[in-house]
Design a protein around this motif. Structure first.
Motif, PDB file in Angstrom:
ATOM      1  N   LEU A  58       0.823  -1.203   0.000  1.00  0.00           N
ATOM      2  CA  LEU A  58       0.000   0.000   0.000  1.00  0.00           C
ATOM      3  C   LEU A  58       0.866   1.265   0.000  1.00  0.00           C
ATOM      4  O   LEU A  58       0.536   2.252  -0.660  1.00  0.00           O
ATOM      5  CB  LEU A  58      -0.932   0.008   1.215  1.00  0.00           C
ATOM      6  CG  LEU A  58      -2.205  -0.820   1.059  1.00  0.00           C
ATOM      7  CD1 LEU A  58      -2.858  -1.054   2.418  1.00  0.00           C
ATOM      8  CD2 LEU A  58      -3.185  -0.146   0.107  1.00  0.00           C
ATOM      9  N   GLY A  59       1.969   1.232   0.729  1.00  0.00           N
ATOM     10  CA  GLY A  59       2.885   2.360   0.709  1.00  0.00           C
ATOM     11  C   GLY A  59       3.395   2.635  -0.694  1.00  0.00           C
ATOM     12  O   GLY A  59       3.463   3.787  -1.140  1.00  0.00           O
ATOM     13  N   SER A  60       3.725   1.570  -1.421  1.00  0.00           N
ATOM     14  CA  SER A  60       4.182   1.722  -2.807  1.00  0.00           C
ATOM     15  C   SER A  60       3.064   2.268  -3.695  1.00  0.00           C
ATOM     16  O   SER A  60       3.306   3.103  -4.575  1.00  0.00           O
ATOM     17  CB  SER A  60       4.670   0.370  -3.348  1.00  0.00           C
ATOM     18  OG  SER A  60       5.765  -0.113  -2.605  1.00  0.00           O
ATOM     19  N   TRP A  61       1.839   1.799  -3.450  1.00  0.00           N
ATOM     20  CA  TRP A  61       0.695   2.270  -4.240  1.00  0.00           C
ATOM     21  C   TRP A  61       0.467   3.767  -4.028  1.00  0.00           C
ATOM     22  O   TRP A  61       0.273   4.514  -4.996  1.00  0.00           O
ATOM     23  CB  TRP A  61      -0.553   1.480  -3.847  1.00  0.00           C
ATOM     24  CG  TRP A  61      -1.761   1.771  -4.685  1.00  0.00           C
ATOM     25  CD1 TRP A  61      -2.074   1.232  -5.900  1.00  0.00           C
ATOM     26  CD2 TRP A  61      -2.833   2.680  -4.369  1.00  0.00           C
ATOM     27  NE1 TRP A  61      -3.276   1.737  -6.360  1.00  0.00           N
ATOM     28  CE2 TRP A  61      -3.764   2.633  -5.442  1.00  0.00           C
ATOM     29  CE3 TRP A  61      -3.097   3.517  -3.294  1.00  0.00           C
ATOM     30  CZ2 TRP A  61      -4.933   3.387  -5.456  1.00  0.00           C
ATOM     31  CZ3 TRP A  61      -4.262   4.279  -3.303  1.00  0.00           C
ATOM     32  CH2 TRP A  61      -5.165   4.214  -4.374  1.00  0.00           C
ATOM     33  N   TYR A  62       0.527   4.203  -2.781  1.00  0.00           N
ATOM     34  CA  TYR A  62       0.334   5.627  -2.504  1.00  0.00           C
ATOM     35  C   TYR A  62       1.517   6.445  -3.020  1.00  0.00           C
ATOM     36  O   TYR A  62       1.351   7.590  -3.449  1.00  0.00           O
ATOM     37  CB  TYR A  62       0.134   5.855  -1.004  1.00  0.00           C
ATOM     38  CG  TYR A  62      -1.290   5.613  -0.560  1.00  0.00           C
ATOM     39  CD1 TYR A  62      -2.289   6.545  -0.799  1.00  0.00           C
ATOM     40  CD2 TYR A  62      -1.635   4.429   0.081  1.00  0.00           C
ATOM     41  CE1 TYR A  62      -3.600   6.312  -0.407  1.00  0.00           C
ATOM     42  CE2 TYR A  62      -2.943   4.189   0.475  1.00  0.00           C
ATOM     43  CZ  TYR A  62      -3.921   5.125   0.232  1.00  0.00           C
ATOM     44  OH  TYR A  62      -5.221   4.891   0.619  1.00  0.00           O
ATOM     45  N   ARG A  63       2.704   5.871  -3.000  1.00  0.00           N
ATOM     46  CA  ARG A  63       3.867   6.582  -3.543  1.00  0.00           C
ATOM     47  C   ARG A  63       3.663   6.881  -5.024  1.00  0.00           C
ATOM     48  O   ARG A  63       3.893   8.007  -5.494  1.00  0.00           O
ATOM     49  CB  ARG A  63       5.127   5.754  -3.335  1.00  0.00           C
ATOM     50  CG  ARG A  63       6.403   6.367  -3.934  1.00  0.00           C
ATOM     51  CD  ARG A  63       7.622   5.557  -3.496  1.00  0.00           C
ATOM     52  NE  ARG A  63       8.833   6.065  -4.105  1.00  0.00           N
ATOM     53  CZ  ARG A  63       9.364   5.582  -5.238  1.00  0.00           C
ATOM     54  NH1 ARG A  63       8.789   4.569  -5.857  1.00  0.00           N
ATOM     55  NH2 ARG A  63      10.475   6.103  -5.732  1.00  0.00           N
ATOM     56  N   GLN A  64       3.217   5.896  -5.774  1.00  0.00           N
ATOM     57  CA  GLN A  64       2.952   6.110  -7.198  1.00  0.00           C
ATOM     58  C   GLN A  64       1.842   7.132  -7.397  1.00  0.00           C
ATOM     59  O   GLN A  64       1.914   7.978  -8.299  1.00  0.00           O
ATOM     60  CB  GLN A  64       2.570   4.777  -7.858  1.00  0.00           C
ATOM     61  CG  GLN A  64       3.684   3.753  -7.893  1.00  0.00           C
ATOM     62  CD  GLN A  64       4.891   4.232  -8.681  1.00  0.00           C
ATOM     63  OE1 GLN A  64       4.750   4.858  -9.731  1.00  0.00           O
ATOM     64  NE2 GLN A  64       6.084   3.946  -8.189  1.00  0.00           N
ATOM     65  N   ARG A  65       0.829   7.060  -6.566  1.00  0.00           N
ATOM     66  CA  ARG A  65      -0.283   8.015  -6.671  1.00  0.00           C
ATOM     67  C   ARG A  65       0.191   9.435  -6.399  1.00  0.00           C
ATOM     68  O   ARG A  65      -0.152  10.371  -7.125  1.00  0.00           O
ATOM     69  CB  ARG A  65      -1.370   7.600  -5.675  1.00  0.00           C
ATOM     70  CG  ARG A  65      -2.576   8.529  -5.583  1.00  0.00           C
ATOM     71  CD  ARG A  65      -3.547   7.989  -4.545  1.00  0.00           C
ATOM     72  NE  ARG A  65      -4.557   8.962  -4.175  1.00  0.00           N
ATOM     73  CZ  ARG A  65      -5.754   9.065  -4.731  1.00  0.00           C
ATOM     74  NH1 ARG A  65      -6.081   8.257  -5.725  1.00  0.00           N
ATOM     75  NH2 ARG A  65      -6.621   9.974  -4.309  1.00  0.00           N
TER      76      ARG A  65
END
Length: 417
Positions: free
Chosen positions: A89-96
């Protein structure tokens, strides 16, 4: 994702093309697309990752005909699988955040992103895992009180993570499904034998009492599925994804009834909502009436809380985000996102919900194209658009939050971890 159109040349080309085509509706659509919206700040209230049941298998044994499976961690703790989910999820929010221009992904803007976690070990561990995915090459931590020290931001006037009260529940067809999973049967003869052997029953029990137990038990079974237990162990081999989706509606219903009670929603979430509103106001350049949770130039603030925190915000703001693609309204890693946006000098607030699907929870991976359910919510009392004017949002918060629930000393006080 949000796109930015800052060039006057774009407007000229768009207007020329539209004039040539004579399309009035096309003109409206292009003008809307060309709006130079800027995301000033966003506050993400997110639930911790996958944990073990808060009660031990021995304590839960009275509800089931067979022993509950053993978990790899003590009751109520984040599992390694749950930590993997939070990292993803951290990676997902980073991309966002990168796509929205909040961060470049480099380590030169540490003040732009802040993460505050509740003090329970599962929240602190979730924050550490999420931060590692959010900033994989940066030596950044998170903010939290010492382990298990009550934080008024997350706890409000309460002192624990207890179930919310339930009164007058409606018909609950999923209760029969849950009883079938727990005992392997639900007929009168079966229920009589189970009761005679000392088992606690859901069917035939007062509805309010039954729902309080059913909400917790259905969540425990969902967590088995999310933890990626073998199929033969999830609900003793009697539950698949469809079955989990049916029984978890009992957990949703438990919160749905409680969040309709203003006193309960205020006790848990009023203090948090008031400080979220103050933080957004500070980012918009307004003098905050309460201490903000982060400096005004913070672009993204993550609050690592609980399902109870999400439900209380839903109750205070009159929100409902149920979606059949993710039947659990408050899954591990589920989030409510407050976005402060600015358009032509005017500020507004957009609310979104982001929920990992059951399949993504079981895989502990949200990188897939359909792993997250993302939707924009409409706030009651606001114009029929995706963005509510900041003044209207502040008025909504003022009406929803009772003054007695706002607690002094909230905001910025947790220590860095």
């Amino acid at each position: 994702m949000t796109r930015y159109f800052r060039s006057s040349r774009f407007y000229g080309i768009a207007l020329a093309l539209l004039a040539a085509s004579g399309g009035t509706s096309a003109y409206v659509e292009a003008a809307h697309a060309a709006t130079p919206e800027r995301i000033v700040q966003q506050i993400v209230l997110i639930r911790h990752g996958i944990r073990s049941p808060t009660a031990s298998p021995d304590a839960l044994a009275v509800y089931a005909s067979e022993p509950w499976p053993a978990w790899p961690v003590e009751p109520g703790q984040l599992t390694p699988h749950g930590a993997q989910l939070m990292h993803s999820l951290g990676s997902w929010y980073r991309q966002r955040l990168m796509s929205e221009g909040v961060t470049t992904g480099a380590c030169d803007t540490p003040a732009r992103i802040k993460l505050i976690a509740d003090s329970t070990p599962r929240n602190r561990d979730s924050a550490a895992a999420m931060q590692a995915g959010l900033s994989p090459t940066c030596a950044r931590g998170y903010f939290a009180f010492a382990a298990n020290q009550p934080d008024p931001l997350f706890r409000g006037n309460g002192d624990d993570d207890a179930d919310t009260p339930v009164t007058n529940p409606p018909a609950m067809p999923a209760l029969t499904d849950l009883q079938q999973v727990l005992l392997g049967c639900h007929d009168e003869s079966c229920l009589g034998k189970a009761a005679a052997s000392g088992k606690k029953l859901l069917l035939g029990t007062a509805p309010a009492k039954a729902l309080k137990s059913a909400g917790t038990l259905s969540e425990n079974l969902m967590l088995e599925y999310a933890q990626d237990f073998p199929a033969a162990q999830v609900g003793w081999g009697r539950l698949d994804a469809t079955g989990v989706g049916k029984i978890i509606t009992l957990h949703n219903l438990q919160f749905a009834l409680a969040k309709k009670t203003p006193a309960a929603a205020n006790a848990r979430g009023g203090n948090m909502l008031a400080h979220i509103a103050a933080t957004l106001a500070a980012a918009a350049g307004q003098p905050p009436k309460l201490p903000p949770l982060a400096p005004a130039d913070t672009r993204a603030l993550f609050l690592l809380g609980h399902d109870t925190d999400l439900a209380s915000q839903a109750g205070l703001l009159g929100l409902d985000w149920h979606n059949t693609t993710q039947p659990d309204d408050y899954p591990p890693g589920g989030a409510l996102i407050f976005q402060l946006v600015e358009t032509h000098g005017e500020y507004g607030v957009r609310l979104q919900v982001a929920l990992p699907t059951l399949a993504a929870l079981r895989a502990a991976d949200v990188s897939g194209a359909r792993a997250m359910h993302l939707a924009t919510l409409r706030l009651p009392g606001c114009p029929p658009s995706d963005v509510c004017p900041l003044a209207a949002f502040q008025a909504l918060v003022k009406r929803a939050v009772r003054p007695g629930t706002i607690l002094a000393g909230t905001g910025g006080e947790p220590a860095a971890q």
